[in-house]
Design a protein around this motif. Structure first.
Motif, PDB file in Angstrom:
ATOM      1  N   THR A 371       0.838  -1.206   0.000  1.00 51.66           N
ATOM      2  CA  THR A 371       0.000   0.000   0.000  1.00 51.66           C
ATOM      3  C   THR A 371       0.867   1.247   0.000  1.00 51.66           C
ATOM      4  O   THR A 371       0.584   2.214  -0.713  1.00 51.66           O
ATOM      5  CB  THR A 371      -0.929   0.005   1.230  1.00 51.66           C
ATOM      6  N   ARG A 372       1.910   1.251   0.810  1.00 56.15           N
ATOM      7  CA  ARG A 372       2.782   2.423   0.913  1.00 56.15           C
ATOM      8  C   ARG A 372       3.579   2.666  -0.362  1.00 56.15           C
ATOM      9  O   ARG A 372       3.995   3.791  -0.636  1.00 56.15           O
ATOM     10  CB  ARG A 372       3.781   2.254   2.081  1.00 56.15           C
ATOM     11  N   LYS A 373       3.782   1.617  -1.135  1.00 56.11           N
ATOM     12  CA  LYS A 373       4.644   1.709  -2.323  1.00 56.11           C
ATOM     13  C   LYS A 373       4.208   2.820  -3.268  1.00 56.11           C
ATOM     14  O   LYS A 373       5.033   3.544  -3.828  1.00 56.11           O
ATOM     15  CB  LYS A 373       4.639   0.360  -3.050  1.00 56.11           C
ATOM     16  N   PHE A 374       2.899   2.978  -3.450  1.00 58.10           N
ATOM     17  CA  PHE A 374       2.392   3.975  -4.393  1.00 58.10           C
ATOM     18  C   PHE A 374       1.580   5.074  -3.705  1.00 58.10           C
ATOM     19  O   PHE A 374       0.866   5.841  -4.358  1.00 58.10           O
ATOM     20  CB  PHE A 374       1.524   3.304  -5.458  1.00 58.10           C
ATOM     21  N   ALA A 375       1.654   5.156  -2.373  1.00 55.52           N
ATOM     22  CA  ALA A 375       0.919   6.191  -1.653  1.00 55.52           C
ATOM     23  C   ALA A 375       1.548   7.558  -1.887  1.00 55.52           C
ATOM     24  O   ALA A 375       2.765   7.675  -2.056  1.00 55.52           O
ATOM     25  CB  ALA A 375       0.898   5.881  -0.159  1.00 55.52           C
ATOM     26  N   LEU A 376       0.725   8.600  -1.892  1.00 51.62           N
ATOM     27  CA  LEU A 376       1.252   9.957  -2.069  1.00 51.62           C
ATOM     28  C   LEU A 376       2.168  10.325  -0.908  1.00 51.62           C
ATOM     29  O   LEU A 376       3.153  11.044  -1.081  1.00 51.62           O
ATOM     30  CB  LEU A 376       0.092  10.951  -2.170  1.00 51.62           C
ATOM     31  N   ASN A 377       1.821   9.829   0.290  1.00 48.98           N
ATOM     32  CA  ASN A 377       2.693   9.985   1.456  1.00 48.98           C
ATOM     33  C   ASN A 377       3.266   8.612   1.793  1.00 48.98           C
ATOM     34  O   ASN A 377       2.564   7.756   2.333  1.00 48.98           O
ATOM     35  CB  ASN A 377       1.904  10.543   2.639  1.00 48.98           C
ATOM     36  N   PRO A 378       4.539   8.367   1.483  1.00 51.16           N
ATOM     37  CA  PRO A 378       5.089   7.019   1.664  1.00 51.16           C
ATOM     38  C   PRO A 378       5.331   6.631   3.117  1.00 51.16           C
ATOM     39  O   PRO A 378       5.575   5.460   3.409  1.00 51.16           O
ATOM     40  CB  PRO A 378       6.412   7.087   0.894  1.00 51.16           C
TER      41      PRO A 378
END
Length: 494
Positions: A371-378
C-alpha cells in the motif's frame, strides 16, 4: 420503530416506500402519515396470539400472510419492487420463498438467529452477534450486516446526543421506567410497587412511559394517584430521547429501547421478560453498560435495590463505556449497502459506510508495504495518528469512507473527499493485499459512480503507479496532467 427509522432514511435518499402491516394503533398510523409514508393494512388476523410464542404473532398462517402481502404489493405498483424489508419473528424462509418472485431482493431484520431465512441481506444489531450464528440459517448468497454499526435509531437520538451532558445524580434520583410498546405483563405497575417498598423510595423522582398498545393505563394511573413517590406518567410519547436525556437511570426492556438508552449513555437496568432477550441483556451486562435482571428475581425489592446501587456505584464507567458503542449512523450504513448491492448483485458485493470499529483494519491495510509503495505519502502511519485522523474523518460531513465488502468479507476501502468546488470529489482507493487483482477496485469505483451519478470525480496518481493508472483509465477517467485524473458525470440518458 426500527422499520420507520430505516424507511425515513431511504425516503430522504429518494426511494419510494410502502408499509404493509397488520392493523396498527392510531398513533403509529399518525407517525407514518407525519413522514408521508403510505400504509397498507392487511385484514384483521383471526388466530389467537400468545405473548411468549412469537410464531403465533402473525395471527394467520405464513402462506395466508404471504398471499395477502403479494396482493398488496401488486395493488400498489405494477412494477417489481426493489426491496422487501421483513421484520417479524413469525416469518421465515417459507414466507420469504413465496415472495421471491414478487421483489428483486429481500432484507430481513432479525435478532434471534433461530430460524431459516431466504434473503439477499440480513441485519442483526445484536452486540455479540457473529457470522457463524447465521451461516447455517441462510441460503447463499446472503450478505449479513451484524452488530451495532447497523443499529437503527431515530433521528431524534442524533439531535439528543448533541445535547448530552450526562452527570452522576445528585441527592434526588430521576428514574425512568419504560417497558416497551405493549407491556402485556404489566411490569410497569409491578416495578412501581417494588419501588414504593425500596430503600430508594424517599429519594426518587419517577417518570413512567408506556407504549401505544399498553392496556392497563387506568390501573396504573390509579396506583400513581396514591403513590408516595413523586411521579409523572406519559403514554405513547413521540419525544422519548428527551425523556432519556432528563433521566439519571432507567429500568426497561431488552429490545430496541435498550440501544436507545445506550446511545444516550443512560445507565439502566434491563429486565429479561422473554427467553429471546437473555443473550442481549447478558451481553450488555458483560461489557458493563447495564445491569440485567430476570423477571423471577423481582419477587421482593431486594434484587431491585441491589441493581440500582450497582448502577450508581458504576455510574461514571457505564456512561464512558456507552459512549464508545453506538455512533447513530446505522440507517445510513444499511441504505448505502442496499443501494450498492443492487448495483452489483452478480458479485454479491456492496459498500459499507465505515464505522469506528473499522479503524484497526484500515490501519493494517495502510501499513502494508504494498500500500505504501504507491501512496502519495510514503511514510507508514503511526497508530495514534491514524486513529485520531480516522475519528475526525468519520465526523466530517465532507468525507465519506466506504468499506468494500464481498461475500461478508472486508476487502478494501474507497474514500470520497468533497473539494472546494461544489459537486467535485477527490477519490482514493486501496485494496487489502490478500485481495489484489480480483476486480474489487473496479467494482467499487463503478458503485461510487452510480451512487453519485452527477459528481465530478478527481484522482491523484503517481506517474510510477501503473496499476492505478490502468484501473482509472478503465473507469473512463481522463488524465489532466502528470498526476491528476478526472471522471466527469455520465450523460443523463445513461
Amino acid at each position: 420503530m426500527r422499520c420507520l427509522c430505516l424507511a425515513k432514511c431511504l425516503a430522504e435518499r429518494g426511494h419510494q416506500i410502502l408499509f404493509i402491516c397488520n392493523p396498527l394503533p392510531l398513533s403509529l398510523k399518525q407517525q407514518l402519515a407525519a413522514y408521508s409514508l403510505p400504509l397498507c393494512e392487511l385484514a384483521e388476523a383471526k388466530l389467537p396470539i400468545q405473548q411468549h410464542a412469537p410464531q403465533t404473532w402473525l395471527g394467520r398462517s405464513q402462506d395466508q400472510d404471504a398471499q395477502l402481502t403479494i396482493q398488496a404489493l401488486a395493488h400498489h405498483s405494477s412494477e417489481s419492487w426493489d426491496w422487501l424489508i421483513v421484520d417479524h419473528y413469525a416469518i421465515d424462509q417459507r414466507w420469504q420463498s413465496l415472495l421471491q418472485k414478487q421483489v428483486k431482493d429481500i432484507l430481513v431484520i432479525d435478532d434471534l438467529a433461530n430460524r431459516q431465512h431466504h434473503c439477499s441481506m440480513l441485519i442483526d444489531q445484536g452486540l455479540k452477534r457473529k457470522l457463524s450464528d447465521y451461516q447455517p440459517l441462510l441460503a447463499p448468497p446472503s450478505s449479513t450486516l451484524l452488530g451495532l454499526d447497523y443499529c437503527l435509531l431515530r433521528e431524534e437520538f442524533q439531535h439528543a446526543k448533541q445535547q448530552l451532558r450526562r452527570k452522576p445524580p445528585n441527592q434526588k434520583l430521576k428514574l425512568l421506567i419504560n417497558m416497551g410498546g405493549a407491556d402485556l405483563g404489566n411490569m410497569s405497575l409491578k416495578i412501581l410497587h417494588l419501588l414504593e417498598q425500596s430503600r430508594f423510595a424517599a429519594s426518587l423522582s419517577l417518570t413512567i412511559i408506556t407504549g401505544a398498545a399498553y392496556p392497563y393505563q387506568e390501573q396504573l394511573q390509579q396506583q400513581l394517584l396514591h403513590s408516595p413517590i413523586p411521579s409523572q406518567y406519559f403514554h405513547d410519547v413521540s419525544n422519548m430521547a428527551q425523556h432519556l436525556l432528563a433521566a439519571d437511570i432507567a429500568i426497561g426492556a431488552c429490545g430496541g429501547a435498550a440501544w436507545e438508552r445506550v446511545a444516550l449513555q443512560l445507565p439502566s437496568l434491563c429486565l429479561v421478560l422473554a427467553e429471546n432477550q437473555q443473550a442481549n441483556a447478558r451481553a450488555l451486562q458483560d461489557i458493563k453498560v447495564a445491569q440485567a435482571l430476570e423477571e423471577l428475581e423481582l419477587s421482593t425489592p431486594h434484587a431491585l435495590d441491589k441493581a440500582i446501587s450497582q448502577l450508581l456505584t458504576d455510574y461514571a464507567s457505564i456512561t464512558a463505556s456507552c459512549e464508545k458503542l453506538i455512533d447513530l449512523n446505522g440507517s445510513s450504513r444499511i441504505a448505502v449497502a442496499m443501494e450498492s448491492q443492487q448495483i452489483n448483485q452478480q458479485r454479491h458485493a456492496y459498500l459499507k459506510l465505515a464505522s469506528p470499529s473499522d479503524s484497526e483494519t484500515l490501519l493494517r491495510w495502510q501499513q502494508h508495504p504494498n500500500t505504501r509503495k504507491f501512496a502519495l505519502n510514503p511514510a507508514t502511519p503511526v497508530p495514534d495518528e491514524h486513529h485520531a485522523w480516522f475519528k475526525q474523518a468519520l465526523s466530517n460531513p465532507a468525507e465519506h469512507i466506504f468499506i468494500i465488502r464481498v461475500n461478508n468479507q472486508d476487502v478494501g476501502c474507497v474514500r470520497t473527499s468533497q473539494m472546494a468546488r461544489f459537486g467535485h470529489y477527490l477519490v482514493s482507493i486501496y485494496i487489502a493485499p490478500e485481495h489484489y487483482q480480483q476486480g474489487f477496485a473496479s467494482m467499487a469505483l463503478t458503485q461510487i459512480r452510480q451512487l453519485l451519478p452527477q459528481a465530478f470525480f478527481h484522482a491523484t496518481i503517481l506517474p510510477v503507479n501503473i496499476p492505478s493508472k490502468k484501473l482509472f483509465q478503465s473507469q473512463a477517467y481522463i488524465q489532466v496532467n502528470q498526476q491528476s485524473w478526472l471522471q466527469p458525470p455520465r450523460p443523463i440518458h445513461d
